[in-house]
Design an enzyme around this catalytic site. Sequence first.
Site, mmCIF file in Angstrom:
data_model
loop_
_atom_site.group_PDB
_atom_site.id
_atom_site.type_symbol
_atom_site.label_atom_id
_atom_site.label_comp_id
_atom_site.label_asym_id
_atom_site.label_seq_id
_atom_site.Cartn_x
_atom_site.Cartn_y
_atom_site.Cartn_z
ATOM 1 N N TYR A 1 0.809 -1.364 -0.060
ATOM 2 C CA TYR A 1 0.003 0.045 -0.032
ATOM 3 C C TYR A 1 0.955 1.363 -0.038
ATOM 4 C CZ TYR A 1 -3.819 3.037 1.621
ATOM 5 O OH TYR A 1 -4.519 4.257 1.797
ATOM 6 N N TYR B 1 3.213 14.041 -14.016
ATOM 7 C CA TYR B 1 2.613 14.427 -14.995
ATOM 8 C C TYR B 1 2.174 15.896 -14.645
ATOM 9 C CZ TYR B 1 1.091 10.222 -17.400
ATOM 10 O OH TYR B 1 0.893 9.222 -18.390
ATOM 11 N N ARG C 1 -10.363 -2.398 10.738
ATOM 12 C CA ARG C 1 -9.752 -1.120 11.182
ATOM 13 C C ARG C 1 -10.208 -0.578 12.596
ATOM 14 N NH1 ARG C 1 -8.735 2.800 6.106
ATOM 15 N NH2 ARG C 1 -10.618 2.026 5.268
#
Length: 318
Positions: free
Chosen positions: A150, A164, A191
Amino acid sequence: MRILITGAAGFLGSHLCDRLLGEGHEVIGMDNFITGSPDNIAHLAGNEKFTFYRRDVSNYIFVPGRVDAILHFASPASPNPLSKSGYFNLPIQTMKAGALGTHNCLGLARAQNAKFMLASTSEIYGDPEVHPQVETYPGNVDPIGTRAVYDEAKRFAESLTMAYHRFHNVDTRIVRIFNTYGPRMDLEDGRALPNLLKQALLRLPLTVYGDGSQTRSFCYVDDLIDGIIALMFSDEHLPVNMGNPLEMTILQFAETINRITGNQAGLTFVDARSARDPQRRQPDITRARKILNWEPRIDLDQGIHRTIPFFRKKLGLS
Ligand code: UDP
């Protein structure tokens, strides 16, 4: 505006859909439901300003017609190894959503001359050595650590977004989201808030991992959405932290939940879930305060009260 939201059926994505539709925008939602839920957007069926595509953003994205803005919120996000929808159990999809998904969204933004916003995360700071975390702190992440799928995907996504912006002049934004909670969280994602609030409402002892001295700072979802919208309509291209700066230990957090829900079952201490569980986390939100005049308004008691009805309904308690 005509706005594409990836991860539209997720916790944050679905709240963004509601807010932007409420402000009169047209919204195109995209999700593959690997962690999002159709329930979160069921109420939007029949809304003529909402279109939905069931797609995986890590494949080439095609959207008919014009797109003015893209908010890339698609990704598994729970670090709990016990959860089926956590990124430990979806490691490749997580890396693809952060890397290929971000690339596809940026390509579309460039082709459509659209704004782009990346949902980044406090996880890019890893287990931080600087406290509270300021945007200029580059983080402490082990590229092969247990959270790396992650963390590194989001770090790559930030780099690609800036590339970009700098090389192709795409009008980009990066929001670094700290722990957020509220209605439409997945009760099973493992969580802290879903686990503990669910346990409290079921009158069970709350599972505190380790000794509970690790800290987090919890932001109510409506506050976060206000900040995201403000950032979207600002001119800021550098990352902006968003979260609630009120830091507390997980022990205090669990005790607060027991107090608010009137749960008498207490706490149970279980093994820390991983050596990589960050020990301290608190956003420095000076940048958001200064640039956007934004800060959270809803305190933890109010936020938990607002979240309880959704949890009771999902648990079949009301
Ligand atoms: N936690 C806990 N009990 C639970 C779930 C989580 O004590 O049932 C702790 C977890 O170890 C971590 C904190 O709560 O220190 C926040 O965990 P969460 O999964 O919400 O996300 P993180 O902030 O680690 O990304």
